[in-house]
Design a protein around this motif. Structure first.
Motif, short mmCIF file in Angstrom:
data_model
loop_
_atom_site.label_atom_id
_atom_site.label_comp_id
_atom_site.label_asym_id
_atom_site.label_seq_id
_atom_site.Cartn_x
_atom_site.Cartn_y
_atom_site.Cartn_z
N THR A 17 0.84 -1.20 0.00
CA THR A 17 0.00 0.00 0.00
C THR A 17 0.88 1.25 0.00
OG1 THR A 17 -0.10 -0.15 2.39
CG2 THR A 17 -2.04 -0.92 1.20
N VAL A 18 0.22 2.36 -0.30
CA VAL A 18 0.94 3.64 -0.31
C VAL A 18 1.06 4.15 1.13
CG1 VAL A 18 0.80 6.04 -1.06
CG2 VAL A 18 0.15 4.20 -2.63
N ASP A 303 -11.04 1.61 4.49
CA ASP A 303 -9.69 2.12 4.78
C ASP A 303 -9.24 3.22 3.81
OD1 ASP A 303 -9.35 0.72 2.48
OD2 ASP A 303 -7.80 -0.62 3.22
N LEU A 307 -5.21 6.91 2.10
CA LEU A 307 -4.76 7.35 0.78
C LEU A 307 -5.33 8.73 0.45
CD1 LEU A 307 -3.12 6.31 -1.62
CD2 LEU A 307 -5.26 5.59 -2.66
#
Ligand code: FAD
Ligand code: SF4
Lengths: 604, 203
Positions: A17-18, A303, A307
């Motif tokens: 993930t970022v 979630d 981001l």
């Protein structure tokens, strides 16, 4: 899917993930955090010998929990990359009494219990956000008995149930006794079009068609199974959809207009009883089914926030990402260089997701093919000496183009490539640290002064945004709509640029009426900059009232570029207000606002 | 407090008043507007043209910029949403920074909407010119800049949308970094049996 793994230009990172991002369009530095897989992707042959010896059984989320997986597993046979993965939260391998069975069984030695999390940085010119959807959880709708009754399933669980690769190898069975159901009932809009707080108010777009699809599959494979569909209305709006709906009806699926208030189970037979008010006949009906499918909708991923914050993205009230313009920039994010694809932007089917993905790729390609971005001349600049680190500008910027650090007292910095030039920051900055190029305070005040130099009491000061209100005035002109010749327009790129002090200055100079006008809320060409306009005008109304100045003398109107007629009506209405403003009132205002007069060398 | 920028206040402004055939001059007394413009501080030239946007009209602007060494120009004509780019290009060809051009909209916002009030329309046109000159004198040269774009893209999410975007970009010769939080690509679509409307298998 496999094409991605094979493509020489695609670098695929799963379990990743970022974590953070900096920079702006053309040059983003993105930090990626990748969880350990404990299996070497390149070496693993996906033979499955490891899973055969793994003693840990877990529900398989891919199979909607209808099947199990081992702690070392591959979610489904066609998974990409074609490699196993260990769920370390449940693996016994690292426990004191180590298990280690899978490593022993692995012929190619690709298992490494000491695999570590990796954090690495990539430099990219553009970013496409395709983070998708979550499928809604129907548990809050207790009346349907989901999880209480074995034979009540969600539409996603049903997908797995009838999949030839799924838990029953495609056999349609009741979970209670593993026999074919006589009747399958579908309840539509579960969690969608719901205003009572348990679900979402919007239509999820795909569930009607998904049910129609399922009804055809059932009637085709198991012609003896009766299908009943309970619905509010059927939304079959896409290409080929109406035809499918007709085929479903022709195939014998029964459509009943009405959503059952409750599902009950006969504890002995496990038969399900549905009570519904039939909207077509107005009668209360009782229906029986052996299986009930809840047609659940989509919602924004739980979630998403992380981001969203990292890339400074906006959301609509629905919870999905907000595009830069609903009609003209449907796949662009407000953050330049970032684009949306698929359900991340809103509920949609596969075709629309793919269409949007190609559009997003083309928009990103447009920047990368040229290899450079043009930074428009009209951007904001900061005078570091005047900046008091209050962070107001950073909050006001719809594009997240400004960074300030109150704690470390780092003055505001504008990422010019990200600035769109609306000027909202300049209007909000109280210390005068921000200058909006080509729409400076001096330039605007000089215009106001010139307008009000002679007989100000006969003039109406109109601040009009370039894209909507000014254009609405143009449209009135093209349509030859006549209105009183008292108003003079001052053009700004966005109504967000209209500083409080411009308005007060105009009144102090003797303006009888001031109009601030911009785009309608959703049409703002700078995302939501006009919300700042609204707040500012509301504060001004209070301020004027406190000073004994009639707030009606300051008007706020949203006029679109197509609303020439509205422009005319507004101008006529405002002229009426102007006629009520007395010379004494103007004199009083001039006196009260004397301190708000701004000094610009007199040029007129 | 207000922000001041630079110190190069326009001292040699040229005003070009357009008749737009008769679209403007039918209602607005353009000669009166021209005369008025001449009296404004900083203005060293004011003229009237039948069609300012035409080739001869633009030619005249360019020549005047050079001959009279103009440092700002004001075109009183139609909406800037229409011809601002035209006159900016015209200024640039004559060596004047394109951002030193200001327009006064005396057509859409004046002659066309006050056709029966000629005197008032002329007064309004004068005001609009005066406003444009006042603002125009404060205009600053601007430059449009460029910054490089790295030819690599990040795609976040490996569902059908992320996959499609990645393949489109990669097939166009762009390097793609695709990040997926699960252990496999596919997203929701991989879980579907058949998909509407064509009833084919998704994977
Ligand atoms: C029950 C059901 C039945 C359906 N039936 C049909 C049908 O028959 N026909 C049809 O056309 N459509 C159907 N749809 C709709 C279809 O599933 C969607 O249109 C499609 O899956 C959207 O793809 P996507 O790539 O946008 O999102 P997703 O499939 O949700 O993919 C998003 C991906 O991004 C990943 N991700 C999320 N956040 C991050 C992050 N921060 N970092 C990295 N990765 C992340 C996720 O793990 C996921 O892999 C159905 C949907 C449902 C729920
Ligand atoms: S698509 Fe149909 S089932 Fe889904 S929310 Fe909209 S109307 Fe309800």
């Amino acid at each position: 899917m496999a094409d991605v793994a094979r493509h020489p230009r695609i670098e695929l990172h799963t379990l990743a993930t970022v974590e953070a991002a900096s920079g702006s369009v053309g040059n983003f530095k993105v930090k990626i955090r990748q969880k350990p897989r404990y299996v070497d992707v390149d070496a693993c042959t996906a033979c499955g010998d490891c899973a055969k010896v793994c003693p840990v059984l877990l529900p398989n989320e891919f199979e909607a929990g209808l099947m199990t997986k081992r702690a070392i597993h591959q979610l489904f046979p066609q998974a990409v990359p074609a490699a196993y993965v260990i769920d370390m939260d449940h693996c016994l391998g690292t426990n004191p009494i180590a298990c280690g069975k899978c490593a022993e069984a692995c012929g190619v030695h690709c298992i490494d219990y000491d695999d570590q999390e990796k954090v690495f940085e990539v430099e990219v010119g553009t970013i496409i956000v395709a983070t998708g959807q979550d499928v809604m959880d129907p548990t809050p709708f207790e009346e349907y008995g989901y999880t209480r009754y074995e034979n009540v399933l969600t539409s996603l669980e049903f997908e797995r149930l009838i999949s030839p690769l799924g838990p029953t190898l495609g056999h349609l069975i009741k979970l209670s006794d593993r026999t074919l159901p006589k009747t399958v009932a579908f309840i539509q809009c579960v969690g969608s079009r719901c205003d009572d707080g348990r679900g979402k108010p919007y239509c999820s777009n795909i569930c009607c068609m998904n049910t129609i699809k399922d009804s055809l599959l059932i009637r085709d494979h198991w012609p003896d199974v009766e299908v009943k569909i309970f619905y509010i209305d059927i939304r079959a709006f896409g290409k080929g959809f109406e035809d499918m709906y007709k085929r479903s009806k022709a195939a014998g699926a029964k459509y009943i207009r009405g959503i059952p208030g409750e599902v009950m189970e006969d504890p002995e037979t496990k038969e399900l009883i549905l009570h519904v008010e039939n909207g077509d006949t107005g009668r209360l009906e009782e229906h029986r089914a052996e299986m009930v499918i809840l047609s659940v909708g989509m919602e924004a991923p739980a979630d998403m926030r992380k981001l969203q914050t990292i890339l400074n993205l906006q959301k609509t009230p629905d919870g999905f990402y907000l595009e830069a313009h609903p009609k003209l920039l449907p796949v662009d994010a407000a953050t330049k260089g970032v684009f949306f694809a698929g359900t991340a932007e809103g509920p949609k089917d596969v075709k629309d997701s793919v269409t949007q993905a190609s559009a997003a790729a083309a928009r990103a390609l447009r920047l990368m093919a040229e290899g450079k971005v043009h930074i428009p001349a009209i951007t904001s600049t900061i005078d570091e000496d005047l900046c008091k680190f209050c962070e107001v500008c950073a909050k006001a910027c719809p594009y997240g183009a400004i960074t300030v650090d109150r704690k470390t007292k780092k003055p505001a910095v504008v990422a010019e490539a990200a600035c769109a030039g609306c000027g909202t920051c300049g209007a909000e900055c109280a210390t005068g640290a921000i200058t909006m190029k080509h729409f400076t305070d001096e330039q605007i005040i000089a215009q106001v002064d010139a307008m009000l130099a002679d007989r100000p009491e006969e003039k109406i000061v109109v601040f009009a945004c370039n894209w909507c209100s000014y254009a609405g005035g143009d449209f009135a002109g093209v349509s030859r709509l006549q209105y009183p010749p008292t108003m003079r327009l001052v053009r700004t790129m966005c109504s967000g640029r209209v500083d409080k002090k411009f308005v007060l200055h105009a009144f102090a100079k003797g303006a009888p009426v001031v109009l601030v006008s911009g785009c309608h809320y959703v049409d703002c060409h700078y995302i939501d900059a006009n919300r700042w306009t609204q707040k500012r005008v509301e504060r001004l109304w209070d301020q004027l009232e406190r000073k004994g100045i009639r707030p009606e003398r300051l008007q706020l109107e949203w006029i679109s570029s197509a609303e020439g007629a509205k422009f005319q009506t507004v101008m006529e209405a405002i002229e009426k207000i102007r006629r009520t403003v007395t010379p004494e009132e103007i004199e009083h205002t001039k006196k009260v606002l004397e301190k708000n007069l701004l000094e610009v060398p007199i040029l007129v | 407090m207000i922000q001041k920028m630079g110190d190069g206040l326009g001292e040699r402004v040229g005003v070009f008043v357009c008749e737009c055939g008769m679209n403007i001059s039918d209602t607005v007394d353009v000669e009166a507007v021209r005369e008025f413009a001449e009296t404004l501080p900083g203005v060293v030239h004011a003229s009237v043209n039948k069609y300012t946007c035409s080739e001869p009209g633009q030619q005249q602007i360019k020549e005047t910029i050079r001959e009279k060494n103009l440092d700002r120009i004001v075109v009183a004509a139609c909406t800037p949403r229409m011809h601002e780019p035209t006159f900016r290009a015209c200024a640039e060809e004559a060596g004047l920074n394109p951002y030193l051009v200001e327009m006064a909209n005396i057509r859409e916002h004046c002659s066309w909407v006050h056709t029966k009030e000629k005197a008032a329309a002329t007064e309004k046109a004068k005001d609009l010119v005066r406003m444009a000159v006042a603002r125009g004198r404060y205009l600053e040269p601007q430059t449009e800049m460029e910054s490089p774009v790295i030819r690599r893209a990040l795609v976040v999410g490996g569902g059908v949308a992320g996959i499609q975007a990645s393949l489109d970009l990669a097939d166009s010769g762009i390097d793609v970094v695709l990040v997926e939080k699960q252990s496999t690509l596919g997203g929701v679509m991989a879980q579907l049996d058949k998909t509407f409307p064509t009833m084919d298998c998704p994977t």
